[in-house]
Enzyme design. Structure first.
Site: not given
Ligand SMILES: [Zn+2]
Length: 293
Positions: A2-3, A104, A123, A166
């Site tokens: 998820p963001e 779960h 997971r 960078k």
């Protein structure tokens, strides 16, 4: 994974049942997720109340009356469900289907608000830690996290400065959590398309030679904020595989402009380009080679 918009919508879904409520009972049904639960995890929560539920990057932070902060991360597959006598709901919206398989359900908070908050994570890359509030900023998970993209401090000057030295692509720079917190593959692709910047462009070019922000840095910051604000407003994102709160798989239309749209026409007005997919640092990047320079 998820963001930021997904995590923010989860926060907004949980806040009404957590803030001001006490942990009457806590069940930790296994010893660990990605990491072991803290020592005396259950004891340190039971009887305490949540003063506020915040978010930093992709971490949910519940401030407790004990002075600890309960730090929670969804990992790859984690989700919360909120249950009362009448129904169960899943706060937040996700790009990928979330499990509701009770096998779960690893953590259950029985709150004094009457709600049960269930953390499900097939997971087990999720995380729950207790960190003293006073030490939070210096915690190893927090101290290297970059600026919040929706915060006022995040502007073109800050982004240009972070990228000035960078020697990486814009895609890699924006995916770096130290440069800006909470962005992942989807929203980096979307923001770069909106700013008409190529994901392959060198990140250094956001700064002028004297180190000032170039105009493209201004455009990029504004695109990042717009994309995230719209996603939060839409309930996390537009989803392909969203499990509705009643447990049915819902249909929906997703309105990503480039993400997962390889071969489709570019949506930029007047552009005749076709969305391409390339691989950068092992992840798919979607962009328009015609209008993104
Ligand atoms: Zn285009």
């Amino acid at each position: 994974m998820p963001e930021l918009p997904e995590v923010e919508t989860v926060r907004r879904g949980l806040a009404p049942v957590m803030e001001g409520a006490r942990f009457d009972k806590v069940e930790a049904r296994r010893p660990d997720l990605r990491r072991p639960f803290p020592k005396n995890f259950v004891k340190r929560l039971e009887g305490e109340s949540v003063i506020g539920l915040g978010r930093r990057a992709k971490y949910l932070l519940a401030d407790l009356t004990s002075g600890d902060v309960l730090l929670m991360h969804l990992g790859m597959s984690g989700s919360f469900r909120v249950a009362d006598e009448k129904r169960e709901r899943m706060p937040g919206k996700f790009h990928h289907e979330r499990s509701a398989d009770k096998a779960h359900d690893h953590v259950v908070f029985h709150m004094s608000s009457g709600a049960r908050i269930i953390f499900n994570d097939p997971r087990r890359f999720g995380l729950m830690l207790l960190v003293p509030r006073a030490g939070l900023a210096e915690h190893p998970l927090m101290r290297e996290v970059g600026p919040e993209p929706l915060g006022n401090a995040f502007d073109a000057a800050m982004l240009a400065k972070a990228c000035a030295r960078k020697n990486t692509s814009l895609k890699a720079a924006l995916s770096d959590q130290k440069v800006v917190a909470g962005l992942g593959n989807i929203y980096v692709c979307e923001a770069l398309h909106r700013a008409r910047l190529s994901p392959k462009r060198n990140a250094r070019t956001l700064a002028t030679r004297s180190g000032d922000p170039a105009p493209r840095a201004v455009a990029l910051v504004s695109a990042i904020k717009d994309v995230l604000n719209e996603a939060v407003k839409a309930g996390g994102s537009s989803l392909r595989d969203h499990r509705r709160t009643d447990g049915e798989l819902g249909d929906f239309q997703h309105n990503f402009r480039v993400y997962d749209r390889e071969g489709e026409p570019c949506p930029t007005p007047g552009c005749n380009g076709t969305i391409r997919r390339i691989v950068q640092n092992g992840r798919s990047t979607f962009f328009c080679p015609v209008c993104q320079k």
